[in-house]
Design a protein around this motif. Structure first.
Motif, PDB file in Angstrom:
ATOM      1  N   LEU A  28       0.903  -1.726  -8.366  1.00 49.10           N
ATOM      2  CA  LEU A  28       2.569  -2.087  -8.133  1.00 49.10           C
ATOM      3  C   LEU A  28       3.346  -1.427  -7.603  1.00 49.10           C
ATOM      4  O   LEU A  28       4.117  -2.304  -7.028  1.00 49.10           O
ATOM      5  CB  LEU A  28       2.025  -3.435  -8.936  1.00 49.10           C
ATOM      6  N   THR A  29       2.961  -0.800  -8.608  1.00 50.09           N
ATOM      7  CA  THR A  29       4.231   0.538  -7.714  1.00 50.09           C
ATOM      8  C   THR A  29       3.435   1.814  -6.326  1.00 50.09           C
ATOM      9  O   THR A  29       4.742   2.353  -5.652  1.00 50.09           O
ATOM     10  CB  THR A  29       4.391   1.292  -9.363  1.00 50.09           C
ATOM     11  N   ASP A  32       3.178   0.964  -0.045  1.00 56.31           N
ATOM     12  CA  ASP A  32       2.226   0.525   0.545  1.00 56.31           C
ATOM     13  C   ASP A  32       0.883  -0.259   0.059  1.00 56.31           C
ATOM     14  O   ASP A  32      -0.175  -0.150   0.269  1.00 56.31           O
ATOM     15  CB  ASP A  32       1.124   1.497   1.764  1.00 56.31           C
ATOM     16  N   PHE A  33       1.353  -0.551  -0.870  1.00 59.40           N
ATOM     17  CA  PHE A  33       0.420  -1.065  -1.972  1.00 59.40           C
ATOM     18  C   PHE A  33      -0.248  -2.291  -0.583  1.00 59.40           C
ATOM     19  O   PHE A  33       0.161  -3.353  -0.448  1.00 59.40           O
ATOM     20  CB  PHE A  33       1.208  -2.299  -2.982  1.00 59.40           C
ATOM     21  N   GLU A  34      -1.998  -2.428  -1.122  1.00 62.02           N
ATOM     22  CA  GLU A  34      -2.645  -3.130  -0.005  1.00 62.02           C
ATOM     23  C   GLU A  34      -2.888  -4.783  -0.473  1.00 62.02           C
ATOM     24  O   GLU A  34      -3.953  -4.880  -1.047  1.00 62.02           O
ATOM     25  CB  GLU A  34      -3.850  -2.510   0.483  1.00 62.02           C
ATOM     26  N   GLY A  35      -1.955  -5.352  -0.453  1.00 65.38           N
ATOM     27  CA  GLY A  35      -2.047  -6.633  -0.808  1.00 65.38           C
ATOM     28  C   GLY A  35      -2.181  -7.899   0.252  1.00 65.38           C
ATOM     29  O   GLY A  35      -1.309  -7.353   1.543  1.00 65.38           O
ATOM     30  N   ILE A  57       1.143  -8.707   1.821  1.00 66.19           N
ATOM     31  CA  ILE A  57       1.981  -8.346   0.581  1.00 66.19           C
ATOM     32  C   ILE A  57       2.291  -6.767  -0.279  1.00 66.19           C
ATOM     33  O   ILE A  57       1.298  -6.392   0.287  1.00 66.19           O
ATOM     34  CB  ILE A  57       1.667  -9.281  -0.608  1.00 66.19           C
ATOM     35  N   THR A  58       3.658  -6.923   0.678  1.00 66.73           N
ATOM     36  CA  THR A  58       4.043  -5.430   0.295  1.00 66.73           C
ATOM     37  C   THR A  58       5.461  -5.219  -1.045  1.00 66.73           C
ATOM     38  O   THR A  58       6.212  -6.167  -1.134  1.00 66.73           O
ATOM     39  CB  THR A  58       4.760  -4.805   1.163  1.00 66.73           C
ATOM     40  N   ASN A  59       5.091  -3.523  -1.559  1.00 70.07           N
ATOM     41  CA  ASN A  59       6.536  -3.732  -2.387  1.00 70.07           C
ATOM     42  C   ASN A  59       7.573  -3.049  -1.720  1.00 70.07           C
ATOM     43  O   ASN A  59       7.906  -2.808  -3.707  1.00 70.07           O
ATOM     44  CB  ASN A  59       5.561  -3.519  -3.974  1.00 70.07           C
ATOM     45  N   GLY A  60       7.769  -2.980  -1.069  1.00 66.16           N
ATOM     46  CA  GLY A  60       8.334  -2.230  -1.078  1.00 66.16           C
ATOM     47  C   GLY A  60       9.102  -0.913  -1.257  1.00 66.16           C
ATOM     48  O   GLY A  60       9.567   0.198   0.699  1.00 66.16           O
ATOM     49  N   ALA A  61       7.435  -0.184  -1.051  1.00 69.85           N
ATOM     50  CA  ALA A  61       7.212   1.654  -0.916  1.00 69.85           C
ATOM     51  C   ALA A  61       6.033   1.747  -0.445  1.00 69.85           C
ATOM     52  O   ALA A  61       5.634   0.854   0.002  1.00 69.85           O
ATOM     53  CB  ALA A  61       7.482   2.049  -1.772  1.00 69.85           C
ATOM     54  N   SER A  62       6.392   2.932   0.647  1.00 64.27           N
ATOM     55  CA  SER A  62       5.435   3.314   1.668  1.00 64.27           C
ATOM     56  C   SER A  62       6.065   4.385   2.717  1.00 64.27           C
ATOM     57  O   SER A  62       7.025   5.306   1.800  1.00 64.27           O
ATOM     58  CB  SER A  62       5.908   1.967   3.179  1.00 64.27           C
TER      59      SER A  62
END
Length: 751
Positions: A28-29, A32-35, A57-62
């Motif tokens: 979750l941190t 590029d969380f692969e959701g 679904i992304t967590n905003g960090a990339s």
């Protein structure tokens, strides 16, 4: 169900805690969380899939920051272009201009690094999302720049035939997607209990009348902030793009730029035409700018006189250099278009562009080689390839290959074996003809190909063109066959790395380090790690993400080294253009500038380094007597010595003659001494020792009946033995017949 009637639906699908329990908290941190959320709709009558919705679904960090990272890379690239171009046009002597141009940073090297990083995504494997996001920063270097108006024009040219992204390794919208998200089992869906809500909820309400009521309650809930229709928390995928969350193949990376795979060739080709126009216009504009500044006396009239007189040729060569740099990109995009099987018109245009680049550049390269080699012939002679023992970095034992004709006769190395070999070499009919870099006419015509390479490797541009063509064929022609791509390219890169290391083709040391060693290592490691992303291995996505981060680290280090090389190249270009200045600033760099100029002259000769001298054996320890001097002794104060000196004041000096050990030492005493000088005792012989021991024995016998206190002292009267004199001032202490002193290699003997 009527196809002409649109359907709108909304609802909430609850997710149980057990469904997300297997997701680690770090997921979750990390960037590029692969959701991915996938919704499939089935028809109960046919039990087949009639609809599939996929969302990311992304967590905003990339890792994707094209506006920041892409801008930094673009600025450094412009610096490299300016530093390289100024060394090309500055000066009056073609030979001197070529020397300094060869040591500036090559734009071919810069874009070779960028193309390697971005077009690594052309392998038909299931990439992790972190790599697709990271490669998005380099999309502009491959001509993949999104423009809404350009994409709309290309869509009108292509029409409705967007191709099938499954042909290039990615599932697309509007096509069969049974395997997206791990696939599904129709038997699991249509069994006794339909799983329309969470697992725990169905276990509670399964078979209970409240189940339908619960579903009805959820169905009546409206979406937050809904005003009319169905609002999207995102944007729908455009036609031709793969499903959200699918990063397979080149199409998955292009989706980050919202460019369909069917538009890839046209997008790259149009941006290349724009780049060629900018390069040609910039060269012509610089010429007329210099003329205007010269006319108003802002610059000297003879400033850049050679460039202003030959600006037509510089413009043509700049365009040809741009085409050479883009050779790999365009060959790959044209072959990729052939494999994609999209619009017939675009495919025909790709065929024309392929022929122009392939036939045009190979013809020019072939003519450049023929133009230089037409006055000679090739010959061959038998040779042997030796496997020799050597030391790497001076200490690590290693083995290396060396031809018998290249072995240094002065320093023979141990050979572990050899095989028969054949040596090919070129014989020039005119032995007085200047070398390729001293031939001003050849440099003027083909310097854009051969100027940066060593004198003995001037033909390397032909090898590089063949190498790039083979790579483009594997990337574009073997689309859909990942193992063929990976292992075929791996074999090509390993062979190329070995050959390029042996050649060291560039005259500049920085170019060899960057282009041969670091770029070759990055290519091999990227290909080796990419094999793990094949769908047949079915690795967990956490594992693939870790491997992707390793690839990002390798390619990131390569990028950092490239940026450092660009900065150093800008400094070296400044030193080159200031070579005619007497007052050089900063003055603290003057010595470095002289060393740099000497390095350029030495590298232009391209001579083998002088053989290493044999290490000298360490010298054995040795002893050398440089002087002998006598110090006063206790016995010099005896009465007989003082009387002897007083009785013969004319004695001059004492001379010592050393003889053989059998005769011991013999003293020769002169009878003349200067007035007031002291007469020193001569050396002792074995007879003196015997007399001294005899006197000691007699004295002990004479004093034995008497008893002396422990604190009493005894004095010994000097012996009457010739040449002997001495005294013991304190009991228990004997005077030594000899005493010596030596310090810092100088030995003094007491005589």
């Amino acid at each position: 169900m009527n196809a002409s009637v649109p359907i709108e639906a909304n609802g909430i699908i609850p997710v149980a805690q057990s469904d997300v329990a297997s997701i680690p908290p770090i997921a979750l941190t990390i960037p590029d969380f692969e959701g991915q959320a996938i919704l499939r709709i089935f028809a109960n009558s046919t039990k087949s899939e009639i609809g599939c919705y996929s969302a990311v679904i992304t967590n905003g960090a990339s890792f994707s920051h094209p506006s920041a990272v892409g801008t930094i890379l673009g600025i450094f690239t412009l610096v490299a272009v300016g530093a390289s171009f100024i060394t090309t046009i500055f000066g009056e002597s073609v030979q001197l201009m070529r020397k300094h141009y060869a040591h500036s940073l090559s734009i071919l090297v810069v874009f070779s690094v960028f193309h390697h990083i971005f077009f690594s995504s052309a392998l038909s494997v299931n990439w992790p999302s972190v790599l697709a996001a990271f490669w998005n920063n380099y999309a502009w270097t491959g001509g993949m720049i999104y423009s809404e108006s350009m994409q709309n024009s290309i869509n009108q040219l292509i029409g409705s035939n967007n191709g099938n992204t499954s042909m290039v390794g990615a599932a697309s919208s509007g096509s069969s997607s049974d395997n997206v998200g791990g696939g599904y089992s129709i038997q699991q869906i249509y069994r006794r209990s339909q799983r329309v809500v969470g697992r725990e909820v169905m276990q509670i309400f399964q078979g209970h009348p409240m189940a339908r009521g619960f579903e009805h309650t959820i169905a009546k809930r409206g979406v937050a902030n809904a005003t009319s229709g169905y609002p999207w928390y995102g944007s729908p995928s455009k036609p031709g793009l793969p499903l959200p969350g699918n990063y397979s193949g080149f199409a998955g990376t292009l989706a980050q730029e919202t460019i369909p795979a069917s538009n890839a060739f046209m997008t790259g080709f149009l941006w290349l035409l724009i780049l060629i126009t900018v390069v040609a216009g910039g060269t012509v504009g610089l010429k007329w700018l210099m003329e205007c500044l010269s006319s108003i006396n802002i610059i000297k009239p003879n400033r850049l006189a050679y460039f202003r007189a030959h600006w037509h040729g510089f413009t043509v060569l700049a365009i040809l250099r741009t085409v050479l740099i883009s050779f790999f990109m365009m060959i790959f995009l044209t072959i990729f278009q052939f494999s994609y099987k999209s619009s017939a018109g675009v495919t025909a245009l790709a065929a024309i562009v392929f022929l122009i680049f392939f036939a045009g550049l190979f013809s020019i390269v072939g003519y450049a080689c023929f133009y230089r080699l037409r006055f000679g012939r090739f010959a061959s002679e038998p040779d042997r390839l030796n496997l020799e023992k050597k030391n790497v970095w001076g200490t690590i034992p290693w083995y290396g290959l060396c031809r018998e004709s290249q072995r240094n006769k002065t320093t023979q190395r141990t050979s572990a074996g050899s095989i028969p070999w054949v040596r090919f070499y070129y014989l020039d009919k005119d032995e007085q003809r200047p070398s390729v870099h001293e031939d001003e006419h050849y440099t003027t015509k083909f310097g854009w190909l051969a100027a940066r390479f060593r004198r003995t490797r001037w033909w390397f541009f032909a090898v590089w063109l063949v190498y790039e063509f083979i790579r483009a064929c594997f990337y574009g022609g073997a689309v859909g066959h990942p193992m063929t791509q990976v292992f075929g390219l791996l074999a090509v890169e390993i062979v190329a790395l070995i050959a390029f290391v042996a050649m060291k083709p560039f005259e500049g040391a920085r170019l060899n380090v960057l282009m041969v060693y670091m770029l070759g290592f990055s290519k091999i490691t990227t290909l080796g790690l990419s094999a793990a992303f094949d769908v047949r291995f079915n690795l967990p996505r956490i594992t693939t993400t870790i491997i992707g981060v390793v690839i990002i680290v390798i390619q990131g280090i390569l990028t950092i080294v490239l940026l450092i090389a660009i900065a150093i190249g800008a400094i070296s270009s400044y030193l080159s253009v200031s070579r005619n200045r007497e007052d050089f600033r900063p003055r603290s760099w003057a010595l470095r500038r002289q060393k740099y100029f000497k390095h350029i002259e030495r590298a232009a000769l391209d001579l083998p380094p002088p053989p290493l001298s044999e290490p000298k054996a360490p010298q054995e320890p040795y002893f050398n007597v440089s002087a002998v001097r006598r110090y006063p002794k206790i016995e010099d104060e005896d009465a007989d010595i003082v009387a002897n000196m007083n009785s013969n004041p004319a004695a001059s000096h004492v001379s010592v003659t050393r003889r053989s050990r059998a005769n011991s030492m013999h003293s020769q005493i002169s009878t003349t001494v200067p007035f007031g000088a002291r007469l020193h005792r001569t050396s002792w012989s074995s007879r003196d020792f015997n007399s001294w021991h005899e006197n000691e024995r007699r004295f002990s016998d004479h004093t034995r009946p008497h008893t002396a206190s422990p604190s009493s002292t005894q004095a010994l009267v000097g012996s009457t033995t010739p040449g002997y004199g001495g005294s013991l001032r304190e009991s228990g202490k004997d005077s030594s017949p000899f005493s010596s002193s030596s310090q810092k290699g100088q030995t003094s003997g007491h005589i």
